[in-house]
Design an enzyme around this catalytic site. Sequence first.
Site, mmCIF file in Angstrom:
data_model
loop_
_atom_site.group_PDB
_atom_site.id
_atom_site.type_symbol
_atom_site.label_atom_id
_atom_site.label_comp_id
_atom_site.label_asym_id
_atom_site.label_seq_id
_atom_site.Cartn_x
_atom_site.Cartn_y
_atom_site.Cartn_z
ATOM 1 N N SER A 1 0.870 -1.253 0.026
ATOM 2 C CA SER A 1 -0.028 0.066 0.122
ATOM 3 C C SER A 1 0.988 1.214 -0.012
ATOM 4 O O SER A 1 1.794 1.225 0.584
ATOM 5 C CB SER A 1 -0.899 -0.107 1.210
ATOM 6 O OG SER A 1 -1.530 1.110 1.289
ATOM 7 N N TYR B 1 -2.446 5.614 -4.692
ATOM 8 C CA TYR B 1 -3.916 6.401 -4.568
ATOM 9 C C TYR B 1 -3.745 7.527 -5.371
ATOM 10 O O TYR B 1 -2.794 8.132 -5.600
ATOM 11 C CB TYR B 1 -3.912 6.740 -3.299
ATOM 12 C CG TYR B 1 -4.611 5.720 -2.190
ATOM 13 C CD1 TYR B 1 -5.840 5.337 -2.652
ATOM 14 C CD2 TYR B 1 -3.873 5.311 -1.059
ATOM 15 C CE1 TYR B 1 -6.506 4.242 -1.627
ATOM 16 C CE2 TYR B 1 -4.381 4.277 -0.480
ATOM 17 C CZ TYR B 1 -5.507 3.813 -0.703
ATOM 18 O OH TYR B 1 -6.250 2.745 0.113
ATOM 19 N N THR C 1 -5.467 2.502 -7.209
ATOM 20 C CA THR C 1 -6.703 2.204 -6.789
ATOM 21 C C THR C 1 -7.684 3.284 -7.163
ATOM 22 O O THR C 1 -7.426 4.476 -6.923
ATOM 23 C CB THR C 1 -6.749 2.118 -5.015
ATOM 24 O OG1 THR C 1 -5.946 0.977 -4.785
ATOM 25 C CG2 THR C 1 -7.855 2.222 -4.376
ATOM 26 N N LYS D 1 -7.623 -1.299 -9.842
ATOM 27 C CA LYS D 1 -8.180 -1.745 -8.716
ATOM 28 C C LYS D 1 -9.691 -0.753 -8.503
ATOM 29 O O LYS D 1 -9.158 0.480 -7.866
ATOM 30 C CB LYS D 1 -7.179 -1.762 -7.654
ATOM 31 C CG LYS D 1 -7.790 -2.404 -6.242
ATOM 32 C CD LYS D 1 -6.779 -2.553 -5.012
ATOM 33 C CE LYS D 1 -7.355 -3.421 -3.941
ATOM 34 N NZ LYS D 1 -8.314 -2.598 -3.148
ATOM 35 N N HIS E 1 -13.479 -2.528 -2.036
ATOM 36 C CA HIS E 1 -12.737 -2.086 -1.182
ATOM 37 C C HIS E 1 -13.002 -3.051 0.389
ATOM 38 O O HIS E 1 -12.918 -2.370 1.145
ATOM 39 C CB HIS E 1 -12.945 -0.731 -1.221
ATOM 40 C CG HIS E 1 -11.525 -0.158 -0.637
ATOM 41 N ND1 HIS E 1 -10.922 0.763 -1.602
ATOM 42 C CD2 HIS E 1 -10.887 0.092 0.516
ATOM 43 C CE1 HIS E 1 -9.756 1.107 -0.917
ATOM 44 N NE2 HIS E 1 -9.795 0.791 0.265
#
Length: 404
Positions: free
Chosen positions: A119, A141, A167, A264, A288
């Site tokens: 992440s 992100y 994402t 994603k 999610h």
Amino acid sequence: MSTRRSLYRGANPARAQSIAELRAMAVRRLPNFCLEYLEGGADDEITLARNRRALDEILLLPRTLVDVSRRTLAVPLFGQDIALPAIIAPTGFNGLLTHEGDRVLAEVAREAGIPLCQSMVSTVALEEVAATGVRHWMQIYPFKDRANLASVVKRAERAGSEAIVLTTDASVFGNREWDRRNYRAPMKLSLANLLDVALHPRWVFDVLVPHGVPRFRNLGDFLPPGMDSAKNAAAFLATQMDTSLTWDDVRWLRDLWPRKLLVKGVVLPEDALRAREAGADGVIVTNHGGRQLDTCPAPVEMLAAVREAVGPGMTVIVDSGFRRGSDFVKARALGADAALSGRATLYGLAAAGHAGAARAVEILRSEMERTLGLIGCAQMREVDGCFVSAPPAIRDARVLRSSR
């Protein structure tokens, strides 16, 4: 006479018989606010429950009198086999579960022969995680500052990351009410939760002493000076999400990144097609983990339709709700190349660090192998739609019965 059942209550992960038992160990070790962050979902948590229920409602159809004396779990992924159809999912704040949790997960993934997707809001630098030798994917992100975002992508390229995972379903934060109830103000725990922390000394002396509050090691350029701790940065990061994200941004990233690119946040087949048109090599079908939009479909309910839309040539991965090895077999049957393991491996990590996370992967591996034997299929790569009976919501998507 009724049998009284209870889960193992000790601290030895080798005694855990299931992911549920590792979860019970994690519940005892973690302070309440950490457990709520790990487990909670959005709004009324309807989607959170649906993710698990949808997997339970898919039935396995066993063949008998098949030679399953030699069973193989390996499947191809981006031209190279992985030992089982699982990838450790990108999850943030893992340093709040155990010290350097992201590095620990990477070591476990490397030992198991599966990739790890790190992440962007992890608490170990991506270079350190990639240096473990794991097949490293980096999740990002869509922050507003594209120059700094590009610098993270370049860091991943230099570190040897195999893939970038964008994402797309978190540019607006989900409403996680139960998580917020633990705080009297943003990132300031209530008195009850502060007392609860004091009642968990094993956690305190692993995470906080002597290391201090974990820091976001991949976001230094995005954050104001001195604001990189998990305590200080969360509220600021929420203001940096780009709600204007479009498919043009996927194309921008495709031009920037020379290796594998996955989107994603896909639920609908038409979005999977758009991802392919924008240059993505694969999609991750996800809601999610039930943490964003409540009352939406479970990813496994949409999986077959996504696979049918994009055909056999595009990589399709799924997540949300996977707790048993049989769930991964069902995902393969419905068209997935592999599935992400998020909470399942985090329960092991939270229960007992490296040993707990390794035990979680071993439990899933042994369950997958056992399931293959029981359905009469010797190789995971041969599992297809003939091995499952799905409810109408999935059947209506015309489950593929041919190999990918």
